[in-house]
Motif scaffolding. Structure first.
Motif, PDB file in Angstrom:
ATOM      1  N   UNK A   1       0.852  -1.168   0.000  1.00 41.48           N
ATOM      2  CA  UNK A   1       0.000   0.000   0.000  1.00 41.48           C
ATOM      3  C   UNK A   1       0.897   1.230   0.000  1.00 41.48           C
ATOM      4  N   UNK A   2       0.602   2.174  -0.901  1.00 45.58           N
ATOM      5  CA  UNK A   2       1.337   3.430  -0.973  1.00 45.58           C
ATOM      6  C   UNK A   2       0.400   4.560  -0.608  1.00 45.58           C
ATOM      7  N   UNK A   3       0.946   5.613   0.015  1.00 47.71           N
ATOM      8  CA  UNK A   3       0.147   6.802   0.281  1.00 47.71           C
ATOM      9  C   UNK A   3       0.759   7.965  -0.472  1.00 47.71           C
ATOM     10  N   UNK A   4      -0.105   8.738  -1.106  1.00 47.12           N
ATOM     11  CA  UNK A   4       0.320   9.893  -1.875  1.00 47.12           C
ATOM     12  C   UNK A   4      -0.660  11.011  -1.558  1.00 47.12           C
ATOM     13  N   UNK A   6      -2.219  11.577   1.235  1.00 50.99           N
ATOM     14  CA  UNK A   6      -3.311  10.947   1.974  1.00 50.99           C
ATOM     15  C   UNK A   6      -4.195  10.055   1.121  1.00 50.99           C
ATOM     16  N   UNK A   7      -3.871   9.875  -0.130  1.00 55.75           N
ATOM     17  CA  UNK A   7      -4.594   8.921  -0.976  1.00 55.75           C
ATOM     18  C   UNK A   7      -3.903   7.576  -0.811  1.00 55.75           C
ATOM     19  N   UNK A   8      -4.696   6.510  -0.723  1.00 54.11           N
ATOM     20  CA  UNK A   8      -4.125   5.182  -0.533  1.00 54.11           C
ATOM     21  C   UNK A   8      -4.273   4.378  -1.803  1.00 54.11           C
ATOM     22  N   UNK A   9      -3.175   3.719  -2.197  1.00 49.28           N
ATOM     23  CA  UNK A   9      -3.162   2.911  -3.399  1.00 49.28           C
ATOM     24  C   UNK A   9      -2.759   1.478  -3.046  1.00 49.28           C
ATOM     25  N   UNK A  10      -3.373   0.527  -3.712  1.00 52.08           N
ATOM     26  CA  UNK A  10      -3.076  -0.888  -3.546  1.00 52.08           C
ATOM     27  C   UNK A  10      -2.770  -1.470  -4.922  1.00 52.08           C
ATOM     28  N   UNK A  11      -1.742  -2.282  -4.998  1.00 55.38           N
ATOM     29  CA  UNK A  11      -1.474  -3.024  -6.224  1.00 55.38           C
ATOM     30  C   UNK A  11      -2.008  -4.430  -6.004  1.00 55.38           C
ATOM     31  N   UNK A  12      -3.019  -4.787  -6.789  1.00 60.84           N
ATOM     32  CA  UNK A  12      -3.666  -6.081  -6.655  1.00 60.84           C
ATOM     33  C   UNK A  12      -3.341  -6.950  -7.863  1.00 60.84           C
ATOM     34  N   UNK A  13      -3.332  -8.237  -7.651  1.00 60.68           N
ATOM     35  CA  UNK A  13      -3.072  -9.189  -8.725  1.00 60.68           C
ATOM     36  C   UNK A  13      -4.363  -9.911  -9.047  1.00 60.68           C
ATOM     37  N   UNK A  14      -4.754  -9.877 -10.329  1.00 61.47           N
ATOM     38  CA  UNK A  14      -5.993 -10.546 -10.717  1.00 61.47           C
ATOM     39  C   UNK A  14      -5.755 -12.042 -10.911  1.00 61.47           C
ATOM     40  N   UNK A  15      -6.797 -12.757 -11.317  1.00 57.75           N
ATOM     41  CA  UNK A  15      -6.738 -14.210 -11.446  1.00 57.75           C
ATOM     42  C   UNK A  15      -5.756 -14.671 -12.514  1.00 57.75           C
TER      43      UNK A  15
END
Length: 104
Positions: A1-4, A6-15
């Motif tokens: 999770x990164x914050x920029x 105060x915005x939070x970002x997640x890098x997710x992996x799909x199927x």
């Protein structure tokens, strides 16, 4: 999770193993379960360019595995998804200022 800013970002992996960056736009705890509402990171820019300024969001449920690591998973149960989507829809509609006044 990164914050920029105060915005939070997640890098997710799909199927299929593809990594997609999402921005967190809301969280909710319902009946002891935590849910995350997210939009693809590039969707916020596209929403600004759209006529209505809105974009679709995805809802994921937090689940802990046997090692205590938290994963975000899709919601397979239609009733559970509908309840959570209604909650987020209500939450997001309350944030919109329909009178055009100052933001709260």
């Amino acid at each position: 999770m990164d914050t920029n800013n105060e915005r939070e970002f997640f890098t997710l992996t799909d199927e299929e193993g593809n990594e997609i960056e999402f921005e967190l736009i809301g969280t909710a705890e319902i009946k002891g379960v935590v849910y995350y509402a997210m939009i693809p990171a590039d969707a916020a820019d596209k929403a600004k360019e759209s006529d209505d300024g809105f974009c679709e969001y995805v809802i994921l449920r937090a689940e802990a595995d046997e090692d205590g690591e938290t994963s975000l998973v899709t919601i397979d149960d239609d009733d559970e998804f509908d309840d959570v989507a209604d909650y987020f829809d209500d939450m997001f509609s309350e944030e919109i200022d329909y009178d055009g006044g100052d933001e709260q």
